[in-house]
Design a protein around this motif. Structure first.
Motif, PDB file in Angstrom:
ATOM      1  N   LEU A 144     -33.467  19.541 -11.327  1.00 58.43           N
ATOM      2  CA  LEU A 144     -34.890  19.254 -11.496  1.00 58.43           C
ATOM      3  C   LEU A 144     -35.155  17.911 -10.817  1.00 58.43           C
ATOM      4  O   LEU A 144     -34.555  16.902 -11.184  1.00 58.43           O
ATOM      5  N   ILE A 145     -36.049  17.923  -9.837  1.00 57.80           N
ATOM      6  CA  ILE A 145     -36.294  16.733  -9.014  1.00 57.80           C
ATOM      7  C   ILE A 145     -37.763  16.371  -9.107  1.00 57.80           C
ATOM      8  O   ILE A 145     -38.629  17.114  -8.636  1.00 57.80           O
ATOM      9  N   THR A 146     -38.071  15.245  -9.707  1.00 53.92           N
ATOM     10  CA  THR A 146     -39.469  14.832  -9.811  1.00 53.92           C
ATOM     11  C   THR A 146     -39.919  14.199  -8.498  1.00 53.92           C
ATOM     12  O   THR A 146     -39.121  13.639  -7.746  1.00 53.92           O
ATOM     13  N   GLY A 147     -41.202  14.335  -8.225  1.00 51.30           N
ATOM     14  CA  GLY A 147     -41.740  13.765  -6.994  1.00 51.30           C
ATOM     15  C   GLY A 147     -41.070  14.323  -5.759  1.00 51.30           C
ATOM     16  O   GLY A 147     -40.695  13.569  -4.857  1.00 51.30           O
ATOM     17  N   SER A 148     -40.955  15.644  -5.693  1.00 50.08           N
ATOM     18  CA  SER A 148     -40.145  16.243  -4.620  1.00 50.08           C
ATOM     19  C   SER A 148     -40.949  16.999  -3.580  1.00 50.08           C
ATOM     20  O   SER A 148     -40.424  17.874  -2.890  1.00 50.08           O
ATOM     21  N   GLU A 152     -35.503  25.861 -18.212  1.00 49.71           N
ATOM     22  CA  GLU A 152     -34.724  26.556 -19.245  1.00 49.71           C
ATOM     23  C   GLU A 152     -35.183  28.007 -19.405  1.00 49.71           C
ATOM     24  O   GLU A 152     -34.365  28.916 -19.576  1.00 49.71           O
ATOM     25  N   ASP A 153     -36.493  28.219 -19.342  1.00 49.02           N
ATOM     26  CA  ASP A 153     -37.013  29.579 -19.492  1.00 49.02           C
ATOM     27  C   ASP A 153     -36.539  30.491 -18.362  1.00 49.02           C
ATOM     28  O   ASP A 153     -36.246  31.675 -18.585  1.00 49.02           O
ATOM     29  N   LYS A 154     -36.475  29.957 -17.150  1.00 43.00           N
ATOM     30  CA  LYS A 154     -36.125  30.789 -15.996  1.00 43.00           C
ATOM     31  C   LYS A 154     -34.620  30.950 -15.831  1.00 43.00           C
ATOM     32  O   LYS A 154     -34.137  32.054 -15.515  1.00 43.00           O
ATOM     33  N   TRP A 155     -33.872  29.859 -16.037  1.00 41.88           N
ATOM     34  CA  TRP A 155     -32.442  29.896 -15.712  1.00 41.88           C
ATOM     35  C   TRP A 155     -31.516  29.605 -16.894  1.00 41.88           C
ATOM     36  O   TRP A 155     -30.305  29.768 -16.774  1.00 41.88           O
ATOM     37  N   GLY A 156     -32.069  29.092 -17.989  1.00 35.79           N
ATOM     38  CA  GLY A 156     -31.244  28.828 -19.156  1.00 35.79           C
ATOM     39  C   GLY A 156     -30.346  27.623 -19.035  1.00 35.79           C
ATOM     40  O   GLY A 156     -29.405  27.467 -19.828  1.00 35.79           O
ATOM     41  N   ARG A 157     -30.633  26.730 -18.095  1.00 30.34           N
ATOM     42  CA  ARG A 157     -29.764  25.574 -17.906  1.00 30.34           C
ATOM     43  C   ARG A 157     -30.479  24.505 -17.073  1.00 30.34           C
ATOM     44  O   ARG A 157     -31.392  24.807 -16.294  1.00 30.34           O
ATOM     45  N   ILE A 158     -30.040  23.270 -17.240  1.00 26.34           N
ATOM     46  CA  ILE A 158     -30.443  22.159 -16.379  1.00 26.34           C
ATOM     47  C   ILE A 158     -29.183  21.320 -16.172  1.00 26.34           C
ATOM     48  O   ILE A 158     -28.645  20.749 -17.123  1.00 26.34           O
ATOM     49  N   ASP A 159     -28.708  21.262 -14.944  1.00 24.36           N
ATOM     50  CA  ASP A 159     -27.456  20.573 -14.653  1.00 24.36           C
ATOM     51  C   ASP A 159     -27.672  19.160 -14.120  1.00 24.36           C
ATOM     52  O   ASP A 159     -26.835  18.282 -14.345  1.00 24.36           O
ATOM     53  N   ALA A 160     -28.755  18.943 -13.411  1.00 26.60           N
ATOM     54  CA  ALA A 160     -29.011  17.633 -12.827  1.00 26.60           C
ATOM     55  C   ALA A 160     -30.501  17.321 -12.895  1.00 26.60           C
ATOM     56  O   ALA A 160     -31.342  18.195 -12.656  1.00 26.60           O
ATOM     57  N   LYS A 199     -22.472  18.997 -20.506  1.00 27.46           N
ATOM     58  CA  LYS A 199     -22.385  18.266 -19.243  1.00 27.46           C
ATOM     59  C   LYS A 199     -23.760  18.199 -18.593  1.00 27.46           C
ATOM     60  O   LYS A 199     -24.628  19.048 -18.831  1.00 27.46           O
ATOM     61  N   GLY A 200     -23.935  17.171 -17.792  1.00 27.91           N
ATOM     62  CA  GLY A 200     -25.175  17.006 -17.053  1.00 27.91           C
ATOM     63  C   GLY A 200     -25.151  15.672 -16.341  1.00 27.91           C
ATOM     64  O   GLY A 200     -24.377  14.771 -16.689  1.00 27.91           O
ATOM     65  N   SER A 201     -25.994  15.542 -15.330  1.00 30.11           N
ATOM     66  CA  SER A 201     -26.062  14.306 -14.558  1.00 30.11           C
ATOM     67  C   SER A 201     -27.514  13.920 -14.345  1.00 30.11           C
ATOM     68  O   SER A 201     -28.341  14.744 -13.967  1.00 30.11           O
ATOM     69  N   VAL A 202     -27.804  12.646 -14.578  1.00 20.59           N
ATOM     70  CA  VAL A 202     -29.118  12.074 -14.289  1.00 20.59           C
ATOM     71  C   VAL A 202     -28.950  11.058 -13.168  1.00 20.59           C
ATOM     72  O   VAL A 202     -28.053  10.205 -13.225  1.00 20.59           O
ATOM     73  N   VAL A 203     -29.794  11.157 -12.156  1.00 15.17           N
ATOM     74  CA  VAL A 203     -29.804  10.171 -11.081  1.00 15.17           C
ATOM     75  C   VAL A 203     -31.195   9.548 -11.038  1.00 15.17           C
ATOM     76  O   VAL A 203     -32.185  10.234 -10.769  1.00 15.17           O
ATOM     77  N   ASN A 204     -31.261   8.259 -11.332  1.00 16.63           N
ATOM     78  CA  ASN A 204     -32.518   7.530 -11.284  1.00 16.63           C
ATOM     79  C   ASN A 204     -32.682   6.886  -9.910  1.00 16.63           C
ATOM     80  O   ASN A 204     -31.779   6.182  -9.439  1.00 16.63           O
ATOM     81  N   VAL A 205     -33.813   7.129  -9.273  1.00 16.23           N
ATOM     82  CA  VAL A 205     -34.087   6.511  -7.975  1.00 16.23           C
ATOM     83  C   VAL A 205     -34.807   5.199  -8.242  1.00 16.23           C
ATOM     84  O   VAL A 205     -36.016   5.157  -8.485  1.00 16.23           O
TER      85      VAL A 205
END
Length: 256
Positions: free
Chosen positions: A9-13, A78-86, A137-143
Motif C-alpha cells: 500500500l503506497i500513499t501518494g502514488s 484486506e477485503d480484496k487480498w486478505g493481507r498487507i505486507d508493506a 510480519k510486515g514492513s513500513v517505509v516512511n518517506v
C-alpha cells in the motif's frame, strides 16, 4: 479474496516517488494499492503500468490527514487480498518559504503540514498494523527527507514535520517489533515536477547545478533511485528496523 502475491500500500502514488515505487514493487511481484488525493487520472495511469507488469491493483482516493480515509485504504486491501505486507508512507505536502522569513509561516501552515507528513503517516501505520501483526510480519517505509536531518529544505515547517517523522520511525520500530519493521528513507533533492513547480524553473535548475557541483557523487536523486531503497526496506533488510537512510549523493558530507 486472498492472493499469494504480497501486497504493498503506497500513499501518494499517482506521481513521483510513490509512482516509481508502485511500478518497481509491481515488477518485483507485489499487488499494489495506489492512492491519490486529487490526481485520479494520473493514479489510473500508474495502475495501468503496474498491471502491465503483472500486478493487480486498487486505485483509491484518500486524504491521509483523515483517519477514516486511512482505515478505508487498509480495509480495501484486506477485503480484496486478505493481507498487507508493506506500507510506504509517501504522501506529503509542503509550503515553500525561506527559512529566514519567520513571518511567512502561520500556525495553520505547521498544522497542515504535520497533518499529512507526520500524523497521516502515524494513522496509516495504525490502520495497517492489525493485518501485519496477524500475519506475524510486515514492513513500513516512511518517506522522510534530508530536510528533517539537516534542517533545510522548502520551509521550516516542512523540515520540522519530516524530523518528527524520523523520530516517530524509531518509536514505532521499537513498539511494533518483532512482527513489523519500520524504517525511513531521507531523499535529498529529487528531480521531478513537484520541486520544479514549487521552486520555479530557474531556481530548480540552479539547485541541480549547485548540488551536482558540491555533492561527492556529483548527482541528484531521481524518483527511481528512491524507489530502489524503498523496495529494499519493504522486501529485504530482514534484520533492520528503526533505520534512517540518507539518499542525497553525499550532499550532507559536503566537499572539503
Amino acid at each position: 479474496m486472498s492472493n499469494d502475491r504480497p501486497v504493498a500500500l503506497i500513499t501518494g502514488s499517482s506521481s513521483g516517488i510513490g509512482a516509481a515505487s508502485a511500478r518497481l514493487l509491481a515488477k518485483r511481484g507485489y499487488n499494489v494499492v495506489i492512492n491519490y488525493s486529487r490526481s485520479a487520472d494520473a493514479a489510473e495511469a500508474v495502475a495501468r503500468e503496474c498491471e502491465a507488469l503483472g500486478a493487480a491493483t486498487i486505485v483509491q482516493q484518500a486524504n491521509v490527514a483523515e483517519d477514516a480515509d486511512c482505515r478505508a485504504l487498509a480495509q480495501a486491501a484486506e477485503d480484496k487480498w486478505g493481507r498487507i505486507d508493506a506500507l510506504v508512507n509517501n504522501a506529503g505536502t509542503t509550503r515553500f518559504c525561506a527559512h529566514e522569513n519567520l513571518e511567512g509561516l502561520s500556525a495553520q501552515d505547521f498544522q497542515e503540514l504535520y497533518a499529512v507528513n507526520t500524523i497521516g503517516a502515524y494513522q496509516m501505520v495504525r490502520a495497517v498494523a492489525p493485518a501485519m501483526q496477524a500475519a506475524g510480519k510486515g514492513s513500513v517505509v516512511n518517506v522522510a527527507s534530508i530536510a528533517g536531518v539537516m534542517g533545510f529544505g522548502s520551509s521550516v515547517a516542512y523540515a520540522a514535520s519530516k524530523g518528527a517523522l524520523i523520530t516517530m520511525t524509531k518509536s514505532l520500530a521499537r513498539a511494533l517489533g518483532p512482527a513489523i519493521r519500520v524504517n525511513a528513507v531521507c531523499p535529498g533533492f529529487v528531480r521531478g515536477s513537484w520541486l520544479a513547480e514549487g521552486l520555479g524553473e530557474k531556481r530548480y535548475n540552479a539547485m541541480i547545478e549547485r548540488l551536482e557541483a558540491n555533492s561527492p557523487l556529483a548527482s541528484v536523486c531521481t524518483p527511481e533511485d528512491v524507489a530502489e531503497s524503498i523496495a529494499y526496506f519493504a522486501a529485504g533488510a530482514g534484520v533492520t528496523t528503526g533505520e534512517t537512510l540518507l539518499l542525497d549523493s553525499g550532499t550532507h558530507l559536503g566537499r572539503l
